[in-house]
Structures are given as C-alpha cells and as structure tokens.
Design a protein around this motif. Sequence first.
Motif, mmCIF file in Angstrom:
data_model
loop_
_atom_site.group_PDB
_atom_site.id
_atom_site.type_symbol
_atom_site.label_atom_id
_atom_site.label_comp_id
_atom_site.label_asym_id
_atom_site.label_seq_id
_atom_site.Cartn_x
_atom_site.Cartn_y
_atom_site.Cartn_z
ATOM 1 N N SER A 3 45.585 40.699 30.246
ATOM 2 C CA SER A 3 45.522 41.130 31.647
ATOM 3 C C SER A 3 46.921 41.240 32.241
ATOM 4 O O SER A 3 47.241 42.196 32.953
ATOM 5 C CB SER A 3 44.679 40.142 32.467
ATOM 6 O OG SER A 3 43.354 40.115 31.999
ATOM 7 N N GLN A 17 42.607 49.005 39.567
ATOM 8 C CA GLN A 17 42.196 47.974 38.611
ATOM 9 C C GLN A 17 42.817 46.626 38.956
ATOM 10 O O GLN A 17 42.162 45.589 38.850
ATOM 11 C CB GLN A 17 42.610 48.387 37.197
ATOM 12 C CG GLN A 17 41.822 49.571 36.652
ATOM 13 C CD GLN A 17 42.386 50.023 35.318
ATOM 14 O OE1 GLN A 17 43.333 50.799 35.271
ATOM 15 N NE2 GLN A 17 41.811 49.530 34.242
ATOM 16 N N ASP A 18 44.089 46.644 39.369
ATOM 17 C CA ASP A 18 44.750 45.381 39.716
ATOM 18 C C ASP A 18 44.152 44.780 40.977
ATOM 19 O O ASP A 18 43.977 43.560 41.076
ATOM 20 C CB ASP A 18 46.253 45.608 39.898
ATOM 21 C CG ASP A 18 46.931 45.990 38.593
ATOM 22 O OD1 ASP A 18 46.402 45.620 37.535
ATOM 23 O OD2 ASP A 18 47.979 46.657 38.639
ATOM 24 N N GLU A 45 41.082 45.219 42.032
ATOM 25 C CA GLU A 45 39.760 44.705 41.659
ATOM 26 C C GLU A 45 39.874 43.380 40.913
ATOM 27 O O GLU A 45 39.075 42.463 41.128
ATOM 28 C CB GLU A 45 39.033 45.736 40.797
ATOM 29 C CG GLU A 45 38.607 46.982 41.565
ATOM 30 C CD GLU A 45 37.986 48.029 40.652
ATOM 31 O OE1 GLU A 45 38.173 47.908 39.418
ATOM 32 O OE2 GLU A 45 37.328 48.952 41.166
ATOM 33 N N GLU A 46 40.888 43.276 40.038
ATOM 34 C CA GLU A 46 41.043 42.041 39.274
ATOM 35 C C GLU A 46 41.421 40.882 40.186
ATOM 36 O O GLU A 46 40.875 39.776 40.062
ATOM 37 C CB GLU A 46 42.102 42.235 38.189
ATOM 38 C CG GLU A 46 42.247 41.035 37.274
ATOM 39 C CD GLU A 46 42.970 41.374 35.989
ATOM 40 O OE1 GLU A 46 42.872 40.582 35.037
ATOM 41 O OE2 GLU A 46 43.636 42.421 35.931
ATOM 42 N N ASN A 92 38.553 38.031 41.120
ATOM 43 C CA ASN A 92 38.740 36.629 40.741
ATOM 44 C C ASN A 92 38.604 35.703 41.942
ATOM 45 O O ASN A 92 37.995 34.626 41.852
ATOM 46 C CB ASN A 92 40.114 36.446 40.093
ATOM 47 C CG ASN A 92 40.097 36.701 38.595
ATOM 48 O OD1 ASN A 92 39.409 36.014 37.846
ATOM 49 N ND2 ASN A 92 40.835 37.711 38.169
#
Length: 443
Positions: free
Chosen positions: A287, A341-342, A344-345, A349
């Motif tokens: 990741s 994507q970042d 969302e990550e 989390n």
Amino acid sequence: MAGPSINTRLVIAGSLWTALALVVAGFALTGLFRQYVESDFEATLADQMEEILELVEVAPGGGIGLSRHPVDPRFNRLHSGWYWQTMVAGGGEFSRSLSGATLSAPELIQLEHYIAFESRDQRGMALHGIAQYFVFPGSTNTLGIVVTGPAQAFEGSVEDFASTLAVVLIVLGLGLVFGLVAQVRFGLRPLSRLRATLADIRAGRASRLIGNYPADLKPLADELNALIDHNRDLIEGARHEAGDLAHSLKTPLTVLTNLGDHLEGEAGQVLRRQTAALAASVEWHVSRTRATGRRRSGSSQAPLAPVVDGLCRMLERSYEERGIVITRSPGDGLVFDGETQDLEEMLGNLLDNACKWSRRRVEVSTERNGDRLRLAVEDDGPGIPEAQLAEVLERGRRLDPSVPGSGLGLSIVHQVAALYGGALALSPSPLGGLAATLDLPAA
C-alpha cells in the motif's frame, strides 16, 4: 546552512562595483573641477600681472619701477590675501595689503612663463600665486613679479562642487542599485520559474518542466525532464514489482492460512498468527509503495462527496447487525488534491476503525480552510487514553489484541497523508470515543 542566494550575490557584487565606480568618478570629477578653477584663478592672477607690467617704467639710467600702483581695491585691503610684489636689484615694490611684509618668492622662477605656487602670508592664510621674471629693453636688470590671491577663493567653489556632486552621485547610485535589483530579478526570473515548476512536480501538481527557457537554461531543463522521466520509470517499475510480489505471495499465504486452520493446538495458533502478521506486513508495504508511486507520478483530483457517501453506505451495510449509524456532512464542492484510491484508503481505514470500536454512532465532517481540507471521523466508543494516542500510529501496534485487525490501519493512513504533505491527528471526541482528523491539500 544555505549560503546567500544568487540574486543576493549579484546585487551585492553589483552594488559594490557601482559604489567603487562612483567613488572613483567622484574623485576624478572633483580633481578635474579643481584643475579648472585653479586655471581660471591663475588666469585672473595673470591679468593682474599683465596690468602691473603695463605700469612698469624703465628710467634713463636703466632702473625699473612702476609709474603707479594697480587700482584694484582688493590689493588695498590689509591682509586680504590679494597681494602683489615686484623684485628687482636694489629693491622692489609691494601692495598696500601686505602691510610692509614681503612674499616668499618661489625658486626656479622662469622668464618664458609664470609658475604657480602655494604659500602662506604672515597670518597663516593659504595663498595661491604666480611668479615670473621679465627683461625690459634699455635695462640690464631683471624684474620679478609675484601676484597671489586667497586659496579659499576657489577652494570654496571646489568644496561646494564636491558636496553637490556627492549628493548627485548618491542619488545616482541608489537609482543604479534599484535598476540593478530589477535587472537581476528579471534576468533570474527563468530560474524562479524553473524552481516553482520543480516544486509543483514534487507536490504532484505537474509532471514535467514545460515552457520556453533561455538558451543557457534549456539544456538544464532537458536534463531535469530526462531525470524525472527516469525516476518515474523506476517508480512505476517498483509499483509493478510490488503488485507482482503481492500476487506471488497471495497463494502461498492462502495455503499457509488454510494449513493453520487445520492444525490444532499451539502449532496451529502460532502458524495462523504469524501468517496473519506476514500478510498484514506485505499489505502495508504494498500500500505504501503504491501510494508513493501514485503521488510522485503525477497529479489527480478526487471529489470528497462521492467517496465519503460511498464508504459510509458500504460500512453501514457491513455493520448493519450492530446498528451502527454513520452521519456525515455532504462535503459538496470539496476536492482532494490527490488520487481517489489514496483518499478511499485513508478514509476507509478511519471509518472502519471507528465502526469497529463505536457503540452505535459515527460522525464524519468535512470542511475547507484556505488550501487545506479537514476530514474528521469521530465515534462514541471507549476511546484511547491520551498517553497512548501516539502509540497507535506505530506500525503493527494494537492496544487490544482481542479485537480483530492487523494494527496497520492508522499507520497506513498516517503514512499516506504524509506523502501529500498532510497529517493525521488523534484526540478525544466529544462523543466519548476517538476523533481522527485528516489534514490534506485541497484542489
């Protein structure tokens, strides 16, 4: 420690040379002006000497004298500095202003031309004078004539000129320095533009150096673009290798996990625990590598509203059995300066962590402050003691091993946020649990 900038170096060097040139010019111009006024003063004295010559009479016996004294009133004022004196064998005559004193005649007086000299009278006044010998027909004697005037008569003009010139040169110097600063800034503007573009590339707002650069900077820009392309290729290669590594480890880890599920006793527990730790570690590194690669490879923008809404809906369904309710602010119009994507990550989390620990309530708030975004996720769970808030950001750190998880979620969020120049802050929430606040760049 960084040294002075090129701009500062050029301005200082140019200012010093300008000051030196102006000082030299000031002395040179003052010297030339002094020569001019001295010559003009000596011309006045020469006129006085010519008048005295016209008054010279040669007696039948060869004696030399003056028919009368010059009428210039300055020669009649005592100690005025305006003096004349004749020198001839057997005596001479002198102006009334000398009050009976005599002038010290310079040596090497010539017949062809007068010589200039400096002297002082009996009161110490500085004098500037000329002297010359003359020969007259009908006389064997030589007549010397000395004429002086106060040196202050032209020294004052020189001082006034020097003072005025100093003011003019200072104003000129300031103007030249101002022009020098403007010239240096204009000349170094391409370097400033190059630096700004490099900062944009580092921040992910640009991918290459674009624009027209001067001929002496274009090779540098081309080399930097080549270096950027090479670096991008290396990062893309690392991303692909990270993906390949994760894919190649997936099957062996699955086999080991299944084997651990079938083993009983302590051996099975150890195998399952170590396999889970290995899988979590691989996921963390993959990741982080992917996030780094995306951040360095270019710029992108992610609207907050659809990401927040989609994640909240998904987690509400996942935790539906526990009755978790997620309230959120719309965040309409807010855009994250980075990859979807970042975002969302990071947000996924934080939301998953909040839902995991909350009793029933999770709140998501978003706001913009200047060029920064603030995303806060709060829950009504047990929270974390303030003394342990920093510990949970450490990779693999778990405060309660009984709760499922790898202990990497908050650490991943912290690392990805840092890649964008952002930060993750943890604090107690008014709801009673934990408040996780993300500070990120806004588009």
